[in-house]
Design an enzyme around this catalytic site. Structure first.
Site, PDB file in Angstrom:
ATOM      1  N   SER A 149      -2.007   1.606   6.035  1.00 57.67           N
ATOM      2  CA  SER A 149      -3.351   1.630   6.068  1.00 57.67           C
ATOM      3  C   SER A 149      -3.927   1.275   7.242  1.00 57.67           C
ATOM      4  CB  SER A 149      -3.940   0.852   4.646  1.00 57.67           C
ATOM      5  OG  SER A 149      -5.142   1.004   4.815  1.00 57.67           O
ATOM      6  N   TYR A 170      -3.239  -6.327  -1.134  1.00 55.50           N
ATOM      7  CA  TYR A 170      -3.033  -4.758  -0.288  1.00 55.50           C
ATOM      8  C   TYR A 170      -2.900  -4.928   1.020  1.00 55.50           C
ATOM      9  CZ  TYR A 170      -4.699  -0.007   0.727  1.00 55.50           C
ATOM     10  OH  TYR A 170      -4.848   1.115   1.130  1.00 55.50           O
TER      11      TYR A 170
HETATM   12  N1  NAD Z   1      -8.170   6.656   0.212  1.00 56.20           N
HETATM   13  C1  NAD Z   1      -8.150   5.794   1.242  1.00 56.20           C
HETATM   14  O1  NAD Z   1      -9.262   5.308   1.709  1.00 56.20           O
HETATM   15  C2  NAD Z   1      -6.898   5.112   1.848  1.00 56.20           C
HETATM   16  C3  NAD Z   1      -6.928   4.393   2.977  1.00 56.20           C
HETATM   17  C4  NAD Z   1      -5.664   3.859   3.243  1.00 56.20           C
HETATM   18  C5  NAD Z   1      -4.606   3.946   2.549  1.00 56.20           C
HETATM   19  N2  NAD Z   1      -4.467   4.699   1.776  1.00 56.20           N
HETATM   20  C6  NAD Z   1      -3.165   4.670   1.023  1.00 56.20           C
HETATM   21  O2  NAD Z   1      -2.828   6.272   0.720  1.00 56.20           O
HETATM   22  C7  NAD Z   1      -2.087   6.243  -0.570  1.00 56.20           C
HETATM   23  C8  NAD Z   1      -2.602   7.280  -1.479  1.00 56.20           C
HETATM   24  O3  NAD Z   1      -3.724   7.172  -2.212  1.00 56.20           O
HETATM   25  P1  NAD Z   1      -4.907   8.023  -2.448  1.00 56.20           P
HETATM   26  O4  NAD Z   1      -5.975   7.720  -1.336  1.00 56.20           O
HETATM   27  O5  NAD Z   1      -4.260   9.259  -2.440  1.00 56.20           O
HETATM   28  O6  NAD Z   1      -5.481   7.308  -3.833  1.00 56.20           O
HETATM   29  P2  NAD Z   1      -5.312   7.842  -5.291  1.00 56.20           P
HETATM   30  O7  NAD Z   1      -5.811   6.726  -6.068  1.00 56.20           O
HETATM   31  O8  NAD Z   1      -6.277   9.178  -5.291  1.00 56.20           O
HETATM   32  O9  NAD Z   1      -3.877   8.197  -5.568  1.00 56.20           O
HETATM   33  C9  NAD Z   1      -2.822   7.444  -5.736  1.00 56.20           C
HETATM   34  C10 NAD Z   1      -1.847   8.078  -6.900  1.00 56.20           C
HETATM   35  O10 NAD Z   1      -0.541   6.993  -6.812  1.00 56.20           O
HETATM   36  C11 NAD Z   1      -0.404   6.888  -8.291  1.00 56.20           C
HETATM   37  N3  NAD Z   1       0.013   5.576  -8.369  1.00 56.20           N
HETATM   38  C12 NAD Z   1      -0.567   4.415  -8.425  1.00 56.20           C
HETATM   39  N4  NAD Z   1       0.294   3.179  -8.767  1.00 56.20           N
HETATM   40  C13 NAD Z   1       1.402   3.884  -9.191  1.00 56.20           C
HETATM   41  C14 NAD Z   1       2.860   3.257  -9.610  1.00 56.20           C
HETATM   42  N5  NAD Z   1       2.672   2.002  -9.794  1.00 56.20           N
HETATM   43  N6  NAD Z   1       3.714   4.405  -9.539  1.00 56.20           N
HETATM   44  C15 NAD Z   1       3.664   5.511  -9.587  1.00 56.20           C
HETATM   45  N7  NAD Z   1       2.243   6.159  -9.022  1.00 56.20           N
HETATM   46  C16 NAD Z   1       1.238   5.183  -8.975  1.00 56.20           C
HETATM   47  C17 NAD Z   1      -1.766   6.968  -8.871  1.00 56.20           C
HETATM   48  O11 NAD Z   1      -1.660   7.425 -10.105  1.00 56.20           O
HETATM   49  C18 NAD Z   1      -2.401   8.375  -7.901  1.00 56.20           C
HETATM   50  O12 NAD Z   1      -2.140   9.342  -8.488  1.00 56.20           O
HETATM   51  C19 NAD Z   1      -1.857   4.782  -1.092  1.00 56.20           C
HETATM   52  O13 NAD Z   1      -0.613   4.286  -0.530  1.00 56.20           O
HETATM   53  C20 NAD Z   1      -3.006   4.223  -0.638  1.00 56.20           C
HETATM   54  O14 NAD Z   1      -3.034   2.686  -0.200  1.00 56.20           O
HETATM   55  C21 NAD Z   1      -5.652   5.088   0.858  1.00 56.20           C
END
Ligand code: NAD
Length: 286
Positions: A149, A170
């Site tokens: 991130s 986080y």
């Molecule tokens: N969306 C943002 O703004 C953003 C920014 C920077 C980084 N990220 C990172 O991107 C990645 C993906 O997130 P996203 O944006 O798609 O969000 P999201 O919440 O839509 O998707 C995350 C997915 O991970 C699954 N998940 C969570 N905990 C889990 C666990 N313990 N075991 C198995 N599956 C699990 C959830 O059920 C979900 O389907 C994450 O690592 C997040 O930290 C997101």
């Protein structure tokens, strides 16, 4: 020939959001997918996790692209469950070429140790568990991608006091990922296995689109709506946009999984619309 034709890729957090986008983009380019998702909520994390229905929908979408996808419900914190799910997928699909350790939570607005530890367990230990399970299957030319991130690279994003203990967890987890890929790239280079991080800015998924996050972006308003937050989301980026789309991250993941990046390793790949340079971190003078 697709850009990842014949490869098999393991994706965590595949039910929705970026994980689903990675599965679809990689499948479009010829990969088969092994996917897991927790499919149940985590009590310290205020917004819901992906569901089994969403995970099954990802499978249907991949199959429409004429590729195969093997999924299991598994929590990335559960080392044995991750290994069992991956081993079953490899038994079915015959090989493993890449890991995309993408699953994550962002438990904001919390106090106390539980949310801090949960964030570290999912966002960092979960990445370790995915990599550990994958290593016995990976050979020369394989690729490991971990989702970090911008919070890993910029102080004061979700490690600010208003984000609470989960936000600090986080941020720490994502900083660990940055260091982890750096050092693991060195460890695995003799085997020609590559290790890189992708660091997104705001992405248009549930992790961004939830009440706790709206509150972080609009601390001036009580119970802000998405419309209230939309005005503030562009503050993260140098380009005048509120967020990038999951497909923008998938484009980088595709590159890192493909052989086009065969000598790219140990990199911190930002997909951040200039969010990092906007903050003017210390730069070499040029
Ligand atoms: N969306 C943002 O703004 C953003 C920014 C920077 C980084 N990220 C990172 O991107 C990645 C993906 O997130 P996203 O944006 O798609 O969000 P999201 O919440 O839509 O998707 C995350 C997915 O991970 C699954 N998940 C969570 N905990 C889990 C666990 N313990 N075991 C198995 N599956 C699990 C959830 O059920 C979900 O389907 C994450 O690592 C997040 O930290 C997101």
């Amino acid at each position: 020939m697709g850009r990842v034709e014949g490869k098999v890729v393991f994706i965590t957090g595949a039910a929705r959001g970026q994980g689903r986008a990675h599965a679809l983009r990689l499948a479009e380019e010829g990969a088969d997918i092994i996917g897991i998702d927790i499919c149940e909520d985590i009590s310290t994390n205020a917004y819901p996790m992906g569901s089994r229905e969403e995970l099954d929908e990802t499978v249907r979408m991949v199959e429409k692209l004429d590729r195969r996808m093997i999924v299991s419900t598994a929590d990335v914190r559960d080392r044995a469950a991750v290994k069992a799910a991956l081993d079953a997928g490899v038994a079915e699909l015959g090989r493993l070429d890449a890991v995309v350790a993408n699953a994550g939570i962002c438990p904001l607005g919390t106090t106390g140790g539980e949310a801090f530890v949960d964030a570290l367990q999912v966002d960092y230990a979960g990445v370790m568990n995915a990599v550990e399970a994958a290593l016995p299957h990976l050979e020369d030319g394989a690729s490991i991608v971990a989702t970090g991130s911008l919070a890993a690279l910029l102080p004061g994003t979700v490690d600010a006091p208003g984000s609470g203990s989960g936000g600090l967890g986080y941020s720490l987890a994502k900083r660990f990922i940055a260091s982890f890929v750096n050092d693991l790239a060195y460890v695995l280079a003799p085997q020609k296995i590559r290790v890189n991080a992708v660091h997104p800015t705001n992405v248009n998924t549930m992790l961004l689109n939830n009440d706790q996050m709206y509150g972080i972006f609009r601390p001036d308003i009580e119970s802000p709506s998405r419309d209230d937050a939309l005005v503030a989301f562009p503050a993260m980026q140098a380009m005048p946009i509120p967020f990038v789309e999951p497909e923008d991250i998938a484009a980088m993941v595709l590159f890192l999984v493909s052989d086009e990046s065969r000598y790219v390793t140990g990199m911190q790949m930002r997909v951040d619309a200039g969010g990092y340079v906007k903050s003017r971190p210390q730069q070499p003078t040029f």
